[in-house]
Design a protein around this motif. Structure first.
Motif, PDB file in Angstrom:
ATOM      1  N   ARG A  91      40.171  68.273  46.782  1.00 26.62           N
ATOM      2  CA  ARG A  91      39.736  67.888  45.426  1.00 26.62           C
ATOM      3  C   ARG A  91      38.282  67.431  45.407  1.00 26.62           C
ATOM      4  NH1 ARG A  91      44.238  67.498  41.929  1.00 26.62           N
ATOM      5  NH2 ARG A  91      46.203  67.733  43.077  1.00 26.62           N
ATOM      6  N   ALA A 102      34.330  68.130  40.645  1.00 26.21           N
ATOM      7  CA  ALA A 102      34.542  67.481  39.353  1.00 26.21           C
ATOM      8  C   ALA A 102      35.079  68.529  38.376  1.00 26.21           C
ATOM      9  CB  ALA A 102      33.228  66.895  38.837  1.00 26.21           C
ATOM     10  N   GLY A 103      35.802  68.101  37.374  1.00 26.95           N
ATOM     11  CA  GLY A 103      36.330  69.061  36.418  1.00 26.95           C
ATOM     12  C   GLY A 103      37.662  69.625  36.866  1.00 26.95           C
ATOM     13  N   ARG A 116      42.886  69.284  39.332  1.00 30.95           N
ATOM     14  CA  ARG A 116      41.780  68.475  38.826  1.00 30.95           C
ATOM     15  C   ARG A 116      41.037  67.831  39.989  1.00 30.95           C
ATOM     16  NH1 ARG A 116      46.147  67.404  35.301  1.00 30.95           N
ATOM     17  NH2 ARG A 116      45.832  68.463  33.287  1.00 30.95           N
ATOM     18  N   GLY A 117      39.720  67.935  39.954  1.00 33.19           N
ATOM     19  CA  GLY A 117      38.910  67.350  41.002  1.00 33.19           C
ATOM     20  C   GLY A 117      38.849  65.839  40.903  1.00 33.19           C
ATOM     21  N   GLU A 118      38.397  65.199  41.986  1.00 28.76           N
ATOM     22  CA  GLU A 118      38.347  63.732  42.039  1.00 28.76           C
ATOM     23  C   GLU A 118      36.930  63.194  41.997  1.00 28.76           C
ATOM     24  OE1 GLU A 118      40.587  62.674  45.502  1.00 28.76           O
ATOM     25  OE2 GLU A 118      42.524  62.935  44.474  1.00 28.76           O
ATOM     26  N   ARG A 119      35.943  64.070  41.899  1.00 31.62           N
ATOM     27  CA  ARG A 119      34.572  63.595  41.795  1.00 31.62           C
ATOM     28  C   ARG A 119      34.236  63.291  40.348  1.00 31.62           C
ATOM     29  NH1 ARG A 119      30.691  67.540  45.156  1.00 31.62           N
ATOM     30  NH2 ARG A 119      29.180  66.061  44.269  1.00 31.62           N
ATOM     31  N   ALA A 120      33.425  62.270  40.146  1.00 32.02           N
ATOM     32  CA  ALA A 120      33.046  61.866  38.795  1.00 32.02           C
ATOM     33  C   ALA A 120      32.036  62.844  38.225  1.00 32.02           C
ATOM     34  CB  ALA A 120      32.472  60.457  38.816  1.00 32.02           C
ATOM     35  N   ALA A 121      32.103  63.026  36.907  1.00 32.19           N
ATOM     36  CA  ALA A 121      31.155  63.902  36.224  1.00 32.19           C
ATOM     37  C   ALA A 121      31.021  63.457  34.792  1.00 32.19           C
ATOM     38  CB  ALA A 121      31.611  65.344  36.284  1.00 32.19           C
ATOM     39  N   ALA A 154      32.498  67.170  32.624  1.00 35.15           N
ATOM     40  CA  ALA A 154      33.375  67.951  33.492  1.00 35.15           C
ATOM     41  C   ALA A 154      33.650  69.328  32.880  1.00 35.15           C
ATOM     42  CB  ALA A 154      34.682  67.209  33.721  1.00 35.15           C
ATOM     43  N   SER A 186      29.402  68.701  40.169  1.00 37.96           N
ATOM     44  CA  SER A 186      29.149  67.373  39.603  1.00 37.96           C
ATOM     45  C   SER A 186      29.025  67.493  38.093  1.00 37.96           C
ATOM     46  CB  SER A 186      27.872  66.777  40.183  1.00 37.96           C
ATOM     47  OG  SER A 186      26.755  67.581  39.878  1.00 37.96           O
TER      48      SER A 186
END
Length: 388
Positions: free
Chosen positions: A125, A128-129, A64-69, A72, A388
């Motif tokens: 990571r 996002a998503g 799982r990525g750590e960028r906000a979306a 996702a 994103s």
């Protein structure tokens, strides 16, 4: 962009994984050592979720990525793990240790490249998503993808798009090949059993010669392609086994033939199936032999959908450059990734393996020089698609 610096740093380790897998090949649904090796690496990397024994001997890793979306997405990346029943003749230091089994189709490289991407993505990571890493069994049997889908692969992990990659001998290292639409053929397995009437070759008029009947079948079926399929449509029909008799001075009672048909459209597929049945019935009537025909559906057409193909194309160009991503025509080999791309929109890309022996050849070896490109492709595909 050039190969990612971190991938270059990881290259010796990824090569070592690839060669270890190459030295210990396993056939479809018998990939126990390979699956354990993959699962152990995923644990070391710190994947968020690891599922073993999926689709019998498959492995799933979730990152799982750590960028906000706000919305996702989830994509699946698939590598196949199984080997072929071929005796290796490469003589390499890491050649197969399992007699009669070898990685002659690059699945060792596919698995290692996806592991390399898993290592990088678990560290960074920077997306996002969710990336779902699919290590699939039994591709060479044409049933591994179906087994995973039946285990609810797409629904359980929420996969929205799915991507595959394969080594391509003859395509230069550092290049990729892809095209939208049909990219690999549907394959159907043909089995024919001829029941004639055996006897003495000095009295052939009292016999129904199963060898003669089988030969007629092969010749007549080649005429199907020449006379029934349009020259602008791609199709293939070939026989790989013809067995009859076991000694001299006896006209054999039976013959067994096995082959395959390969097509790119449903219309041509159904046409050839129909004509094969008609040829069998006609020759049975003319010769008096009993001929039993079985046509077993195997892989469907691998169809590259528009949106995933654009995403794959973008990622490949990021890695190799604008002029190193080629539009490749369809090839008449089969791939059970076709079933994944039926379950979800998907795209399948070729990764150049350089001037190597051909696939399914006992002298084939996956080219380690392709690893940085394939690994970086997976990474860029995730970071671009789940940006994103």
């Amino acid at each position: 962009m050039p190969i990612l610096n971190r991938v270059a740093e990881l290259l010796p380790e990824i090569v070592a994984w690839r060669r270890d897998i190459h030295a210990h090949p396993e056939l479809g649904f018998d990939e126990h050592r390979t699956s354990a090796f993959v699962a152990e690496r995923l644990r070391e990397f710190g994947c968020d979720e690891i599922v073993t024994d999926f689709g019998k001997t498959g492995v799933i890793g979730v990152i799982r990525g750590e960028r906000a979306a706000s919305n996702a997405k989830v994509i699946g990346l698939r590598a196949d793990m199984d080997a072929l029943p071929i005796e290796e003749v490469t003589g390499l230091p890491y050649a197969s240790k399992n007699n009669g089994v070898m990685h002659a189709c690059g699945h060792d490289g596919h698995t290692a490249m996806l592991l390399g991407a898993a290592r990088y993505l678990s560290e960074t990571r920077n997306f996002a998503g969710t990336a779902v890493l699919i290590f699939q069994p039994a591709e060479e049997l044409g049933v591994g993808a179906v087994a995973m889908i039946q285990d609810r692969l797409m629904d359980r992990f929420g996969i929205e798009q799915v991507f595959g990659m394969h080594a391509f001998p003859g395509l230069p290292i550092g290049t990729f090949g892809i095209s939208q639409g049909p990219t690999m053929a549907a394959t159907d397995e043909i089995e024919i059993r001829v029941e004639g009437h055996g006897g003495h070759p000095g009295r052939p008029h009292e016999c129904i010669d199963s060898i003669h009947v089988g030969a007629q079948l092969i010749v007549a079926m080649q005429q199907i392609l020449a006379q029934n399929v349009s020259p602008v449509d791609s199709a293939g029909l070939s026989f790989h086994l013809f067995h009859s008799g076991n000694t001299q001075r006896i006209i054999p009672q039976t013959a067994e033939l096995r082959g395959s048909m390969r097509t790119l459209t449903p219309e041509v597929r159904q046409l050839i199936k129909k004509r094969v049945g008609e040829v069998v019935a006609g020759i049975a009537q003319v010769t008096g032999a009993r001929i039993d025909l079985t046509i077993q559906d195997s892989d469907a057409v691998v169809f590259n959908h528009a949106v995933p193909t654009k995403l794959a194309l973008h990622a490949a160009k990021d890695v190799a450059g604008e002029n190193s991503v080629l539009e490749t025509p369809p090839v008449m080999v089969g791939e059970d990734f076709s079933f994944m791309a039926q379950a979800r929109p998907g795209a399948f890309i070729w990764c150049g393996n350089g001037n190597s022996a051909g696939l399914h050849n006992p002298a084939f070896d996956f080219n380690d020089e392709a690893i940085p490109y394939g690994t970086s492709y997976w990474i860029k595909l995730v970071e671009n698609t789940l940006g994103s």
